[in-house]
Design a protein around this motif. Structure first.
Motif, PDB file in Angstrom:
ATOM      1  N   VAL A  69      -7.468  -2.271   6.531  1.00 43.78           N
ATOM      2  CA  VAL A  69      -6.120  -1.863   6.562  1.00 43.78           C
ATOM      3  C   VAL A  69      -5.291  -3.133   6.087  1.00 43.78           C
ATOM      4  N   ARG A 119      -2.331  -6.717  13.215  1.00 48.33           N
ATOM      5  CA  ARG A 119      -2.885  -5.852  12.177  1.00 48.33           C
ATOM      6  C   ARG A 119      -2.474  -6.042  10.896  1.00 48.33           C
ATOM      7  N   THR A 120      -1.401  -6.957  10.773  1.00 45.86           N
ATOM      8  CA  THR A 120      -0.608  -7.218   9.481  1.00 45.86           C
ATOM      9  C   THR A 120      -0.732  -8.901   9.290  1.00 45.86           C
ATOM     10  N   ARG A 148       0.421  -0.130   4.975  1.00 41.38           N
ATOM     11  CA  ARG A 148      -0.237  -0.643   6.368  1.00 41.38           C
ATOM     12  C   ARG A 148       0.769  -0.428   7.306  1.00 41.38           C
ATOM     13  N   ALA A 164      -2.638   6.325   2.267  1.00 39.81           N
ATOM     14  CA  ALA A 164      -3.392   4.984   2.976  1.00 39.81           C
ATOM     15  C   ALA A 164      -4.666   5.229   3.403  1.00 39.81           C
ATOM     16  N   GLN A 203       1.714  -3.225   1.667  1.00 36.27           N
ATOM     17  CA  GLN A 203       2.575  -3.356   2.770  1.00 36.27           C
ATOM     18  C   GLN A 203       3.243  -2.138   3.520  1.00 36.27           C
TER      19      GLN A 203
END
Length: 181
Positions: A126, A40-41, A134, A168, A131
Motif C-alpha cells: 500500500v 499507513r502513509t 494510497r 490501486a 499517493q
C-alpha cells in the motif's frame, strides 16, 4: 456541555467560535483514525507524532474554513492527507522496506507471526502505491469513508475516486499474488 451525543459538526462549529475543549473531544473521537491514516502513509514512527500535531494544529488554524453542517471526518482526513503529502514532499521520508512495520508491535499485541508478516507485506505494498491511490485506499479501507466522502475530502469526483480505488486494488492484487502464495 460536551457529551458523546454532540455531533462532530456541532463540535466543529464550537471550535470555530474558539472553544478549545470541543477540539479536544474531536481529537479523542478521531485521533485513532488520523493516526491510522498517518501510519499507513508515513513509515517513520518518530515523524508520525509531528504530523499528527500538525493536523490538529491545522484544524484549529483553519477552523473558520469548516462549512457547517458538512461532515467533519472527510474534512479532517483531507487535512491529514495534505499534511502527509507535505511531509513526503519535504524529503524527510525514507524509502519503505519490507522490514518496516507501519504500526508498532504495541498496536498489534495479539497478532500471530504469519498474520503479522502478511500485514507487513500488505502495508508495504500500500505504501508503494501512487499517493492519490494510497490516499483513497487508506480512507476507504482503514478509515471506512464512503466514496462520496472520499471525493469530498480529496476534491475529486466520485468517479475519479472509484477509478483510483479500482487501479490501486489491481496493483495490490498483482503485487500480492506473488508475495503471499
Amino acid at each position: 456541555m460536551l457529551d458523546g451525543q454532540t455531533t462532530d459538526a456541532v463540535l466543529m462549529r464550537e471550535v470555530a467560535s474558539g472553544r478549545r475543549e470541543s477540539l479536544e473531544v474531536l481529537i479523542r473521537r478521531h485521533g485513532c483514525d488520523v493516526l491510522t491514516f498517518i501510519a499507513r502513509t508515513i513509515n517513520q514512527s518518530h515523524r508520525r507524532d509531528d504530523v499528527f500535531q500538525d493536523v490538529f494544529l491545522a484544524v484549529w488554524k483553519n477552523r473558520f474554513q469548516y462549512q457547517y453542517p458538512r461532515p467533519f471526518k472527510p474534512w479532517l482526513l483531507k487535512i491529514t492527507a495534505n499534511k502527509c503529502r507535505e511531509h513526503l514532499r519535504s524529503g524527510k521520508q525514507r524509502a519503505w522496506s519490507l522490514t518496516d512495520d507501519p504500526l508498532s508491535a504495541a498496536d498489534q499485541p495479539d497478532a500471530s507471526l504469519i498474520s503479522r508478516e502478511t500485514s507487513d507485506v500488505i502495508a508495504s505494498s500500500v505504501a508503494r502505491l501512487p499517493q492519490n491511490q494510497r490516499t483513497v485506499v487508506v480512507m476507504r479501507i482503514w478509515n471506512g469513508l464512503s466514496y462520496a466522502e472520499i471525493a469530498q475530502a480529496t476534491g475529486s469526483s466520485e468517479g475519479t475516486v472509484r477509478s483510483r480505488m479500482h487501479h490501486a486494488l489491481n496493483r495490490l492484487r498483482q503485487k500480492l499474488q506473488t508475495r503471499l502464495q
